[in-house]
Design a protein around this motif. Structure first.
Motif, PDB file in Angstrom:
ATOM      1  N   UNK A  99      -2.519   2.717  10.809  1.00  0.00           N
ATOM      2  CA  UNK A  99      -3.282   1.708   9.929  1.00  0.00           C
ATOM      3  C   UNK A  99      -3.988   0.735  10.790  1.00  0.00           C
ATOM      4  N   UNK A 100      -4.805   0.112  10.342  1.00  0.00           N
ATOM      5  CA  UNK A 100      -5.597  -1.047  11.113  1.00  0.00           C
ATOM      6  C   UNK A 100      -4.865  -2.293  10.169  1.00  0.00           C
ATOM      7  N   UNK A 101      -4.434  -3.138  11.166  1.00  0.00           N
ATOM      8  CA  UNK A 101      -3.801  -4.546  10.396  1.00  0.00           C
ATOM      9  C   UNK A 101      -5.104  -5.305  10.165  1.00  0.00           C
ATOM     10  N   UNK A 102      -5.206  -5.401   8.823  1.00  0.00           N
ATOM     11  CA  UNK A 102      -6.456  -6.379   8.399  1.00  0.00           C
ATOM     12  C   UNK A 102      -5.680  -7.684   7.628  1.00  0.00           C
ATOM     13  N   UNK A 103      -6.705  -8.773   7.483  1.00  0.00           N
ATOM     14  CA  UNK A 103      -6.321  -9.846   6.687  1.00  0.00           C
ATOM     15  C   UNK A 103      -5.874  -9.603   5.090  1.00  0.00           C
ATOM     16  N   UNK A 104      -6.264  -8.361   4.747  1.00  0.00           N
ATOM     17  CA  UNK A 104      -5.916  -7.647   3.531  1.00  0.00           C
ATOM     18  C   UNK A 104      -4.701  -6.931   3.382  1.00  0.00           C
ATOM     19  N   UNK A 131       0.923  -1.181  -0.077  1.00  0.00           N
ATOM     20  CA  UNK A 131      -0.085  -0.204   0.313  1.00  0.00           C
ATOM     21  C   UNK A 131       0.788   1.226  -0.106  1.00  0.00           C
ATOM     22  N   UNK A 132       0.580   2.264  -0.772  1.00  0.00           N
ATOM     23  CA  UNK A 132       1.192   3.483  -1.001  1.00  0.00           C
ATOM     24  C   UNK A 132       0.404   4.531  -0.332  1.00  0.00           C
ATOM     25  N   UNK A 133      -0.240   4.476   0.622  1.00  0.00           N
ATOM     26  CA  UNK A 133      -1.387   5.330   1.226  1.00  0.00           C
ATOM     27  C   UNK A 133      -0.695   6.631   1.965  1.00  0.00           C
ATOM     28  N   UNK A 134       0.552   6.528   1.996  1.00  0.00           N
ATOM     29  CA  UNK A 134       1.314   7.754   2.711  1.00  0.00           C
ATOM     30  C   UNK A 134       2.838   7.721   2.006  1.00  0.00           C
ATOM     31  N   UNK A 151      -2.545  -3.502   5.623  1.00  0.00           N
ATOM     32  CA  UNK A 151      -2.777  -2.417   6.416  1.00  0.00           C
ATOM     33  C   UNK A 151      -3.764  -1.300   5.690  1.00  0.00           C
ATOM     34  N   UNK A 152      -4.598  -0.972   6.511  1.00  0.00           N
ATOM     35  CA  UNK A 152      -5.710  -0.145   5.893  1.00  0.00           C
ATOM     36  C   UNK A 152      -5.610   1.341   6.631  1.00  0.00           C
ATOM     37  N   UNK A 153      -5.470   2.302   5.993  1.00  0.00           N
ATOM     38  CA  UNK A 153      -5.298   3.599   6.660  1.00  0.00           C
ATOM     39  C   UNK A 153      -6.499   3.850   7.428  1.00  0.00           C
ATOM     40  N   UNK A 154      -6.407   4.394   8.586  1.00  0.00           N
ATOM     41  CA  UNK A 154      -7.592   4.696   9.589  1.00  0.00           C
ATOM     42  C   UNK A 154      -7.857   6.126   9.260  1.00  0.00           C
ATOM     43  N   UNK A 155      -7.192   6.863   9.156  1.00  0.00           N
ATOM     44  CA  UNK A 155      -7.608   8.417   8.749  1.00  0.00           C
ATOM     45  C   UNK A 155      -6.476   9.007   8.123  1.00  0.00           C
ATOM     46  N   UNK A 176       8.230  15.118  18.414  1.00  0.00           N
ATOM     47  CA  UNK A 176       6.784  15.297  18.458  1.00  0.00           C
ATOM     48  C   UNK A 176       5.988  14.377  19.072  1.00  0.00           C
ATOM     49  N   UNK A 177       4.927  14.713  19.603  1.00  0.00           N
ATOM     50  CA  UNK A 177       3.875  13.503  20.358  1.00  0.00           C
ATOM     51  C   UNK A 177       2.786  13.967  19.889  1.00  0.00           C
ATOM     52  N   UNK A 178       2.074  12.862  19.442  1.00  0.00           N
ATOM     53  CA  UNK A 178       0.711  12.841  19.058  1.00  0.00           C
ATOM     54  C   UNK A 178      -0.075  11.858  20.060  1.00  0.00           C
ATOM     55  N   UNK A 179      -1.355  12.188  20.386  1.00  0.00           N
ATOM     56  CA  UNK A 179      -1.934  11.426  21.237  1.00  0.00           C
ATOM     57  C   UNK A 179      -2.690  10.097  20.223  1.00  0.00           C
ATOM     58  N   UNK A 180      -2.555   9.118  20.845  1.00  0.00           N
ATOM     59  CA  UNK A 180      -3.186   7.836  20.296  1.00  0.00           C
ATOM     60  C   UNK A 180      -4.658   7.463  20.826  1.00  0.00           C
ATOM     61  N   UNK A 181      -5.604   7.633  20.077  1.00  0.00           N
ATOM     62  CA  UNK A 181      -7.054   7.475  20.438  1.00  0.00           C
ATOM     63  C   UNK A 181      -7.196   6.008  20.538  1.00  0.00           C
ATOM     64  N   UNK A 182      -8.510   5.843  21.279  1.00  0.00           N
ATOM     65  CA  UNK A 182      -8.959   4.389  21.835  1.00  0.00           C
ATOM     66  C   UNK A 182      -9.078   3.499  20.209  1.00  0.00           C
ATOM     67  N   UNK A 183      -9.409   4.250  19.204  1.00  0.00           N
ATOM     68  CA  UNK A 183      -9.612   3.320  18.167  1.00  0.00           C
ATOM     69  C   UNK A 183      -8.188   3.158  17.282  1.00  0.00           C
ATOM     70  N   UNK A 184      -7.094   3.656  17.817  1.00  0.00           N
ATOM     71  CA  UNK A 184      -5.870   3.367  17.375  1.00  0.00           C
ATOM     72  C   UNK A 184      -5.692   4.499  16.269  1.00  0.00           C
ATOM     73  N   UNK A 185      -6.364   5.366  16.217  1.00  0.00           N
ATOM     74  CA  UNK A 185      -6.226   6.575  15.242  1.00  0.00           C
ATOM     75  C   UNK A 185      -5.454   7.656  15.878  1.00  0.00           C
TER      76      UNK A 185
END
Length: 370
Positions: A85-90, A53-56, A92-96, A127-136
């Motif tokens: 990214x969410x790790x799916x069977x297919x 995947x070339x999502x980024x 990495x899927x970009x979360x946002x 830099x620090x970014x907060x990680x949300x409960x859904x992984x984003x």
């Protein structure tokens, strides 16, 4: 990507969902595919590509979440961003959409205290970014700007943060800065209005002109090893996790006598890049760009000293990253300029890796396992 749409994971061969997965980052600006998902053969260590995947752009360094559900990537660009990214069977899927890190050219990242922390080489900051409960990832990024310079005016005209590493226990964060020849011991601020902001607890100076690049903890947690980009050496440091005290003990050369000097003006053209330790703390391995080798180091029982055993070819050119499989039996070199990832089987008695094979990954930059 040819006729395939961008931002979509695509299949490159028959899927095999057994065993662990490897995720390989690469520089899309240099022809890399982005993030490659590969199956790992548990017996041989062999990799089989599954998806890309070339999502980024330029996902040059990756970090999985501890539970294996998410994968985080830097976007090493002048504007600087990080993505989840969410790790799916297919694959990495970009979360946002990727989130700005408010720093230039992030080269490394780590999860610490509920945040994703990046080392921003171009701007010399963390830099620090907060990680949300859904992984984003949330924002805006909290930024700690490094200050200082080093004696190498061609590479150390200012700070160049290159790696971030959480200490065992989660209280401290270490950052290596190539430009200032130092390692900063940081906390993620908890004061009102400053939650998640990195703050310096101490700055430890290493040898001037050495250019510390990456860090690794001993499995027992009492030592830190710093690999240097501008000289082919590694510094052994004692670590006090109670007080956040890092104490340099000594240096070990990564090449045999006559095997090449430091990168740049003092040229032998060797630029060490990455360091990993065995699970039992008996060995360490370092990747040497230019010399295109892997150094084998034996660590003494205390962890206080490292001795060079030998070097072996890295299996390609310009090994930008080095990764050890969690079982400790297989080592992987991401060879950026030859565009491949080579795997090795490690002799448990000598620590010497033997080449097993390789797969093509243009502009490969890192390997992680889930």
């Amino acid at each position: 990507m040819g006729t395939h749409k961008a931002h979509k994971a695509r299949r490159t061969c028959k899927a095999d969902n057994r065993g662990r997965r490897a995720y390989i980052g690469s520089f899309t600006a240099a022809g890399g595919p982005g993030i490659t998902t590969a199956a790992v053969d548990p017996a041989s260590g062999a990799l089989t590509p599954l998806y890309v995947t070339d999502a980024v752009p330029n996902p040059s360094y990756l970090a999985p979440s501890p539970d294996g559900r998410y994968l985080y990537a830097v976007s090493e660009t002048p504007d600087g961003a990080a993505a989840a990214f969410a790790l799916t069977p297919g694959g990495p899927a970009l979360l946002a959409p990727a989130v700005p890190v408010n720093g230039a050219d992030p080269t490394h990242l780590a999860l610490a205290a509920g945040h994703l922390v990046t080392a921003n080489y171009g701007s010399g900051s963390v830099s620090a970014l907060p990680v949300r409960a859904d992984g984003s990832l949330g924002g805006p990024a909290r930024v700690l700007a490094h200050q200082g310079s080093g004696p190498r005016t061609d590479r150390q005209e200012g700070p160049h943060a290159h790696a971030v590493l959480p200490a065992p226990g989660g209280r401290w964060l270490l950052s290596a800065d190539l430009g200032t020849d130092s390692v900063r011991v940081c906390v993620l601020g908890a004061a009102e209005g400053a939650e998640g902001t990195p703050a310096v607890h101490d700055e430890v100076r290493l040898r001037p002109g050495s250019g510390p690049r990456h860090l690794a903890f001993h499995p027992r947690g009492g030592h830190v090893y710093a690999i240097h980009e501008l000289e082919p050496t590694v510094t052994v440091c004692r670590w006090d996790g109670e007080g956040g005290v890092l104490t340099p003990l000594g240096e070990t050369r990564l090449l045999p006598d006559g095997g090449g000097g430091g990168g740049g003006r003092r040229c032998g053209g060797t630029f060490p890049s990455a360091l990993v330790l065995s699970p039992d703390g008996g060995f360490a391995w370092a990747a040497n760009r230019g010399h295109d080798s892997l150094s084998v180091l034996r660590l003494d029982a205390s962890g206080d000293a490292a001795t060079l055993v030998t070097t072996v070819p890295c299996g390609g050119r310009w090994p930008r990253d080095l990764a050890l499989h969690p079982d400790g039996r297989h080592l992987y070199a991401a060879n950026e300029r030859s565009g491949d990832v080579t795997w090795f089987t490690v002799d448990p008695d000598t620590g010497v890796p033997a080449r097993g094979g390789s797969i093509e990954v243009p502009a490969a930059s890192c390997v992680v396992f889930v």
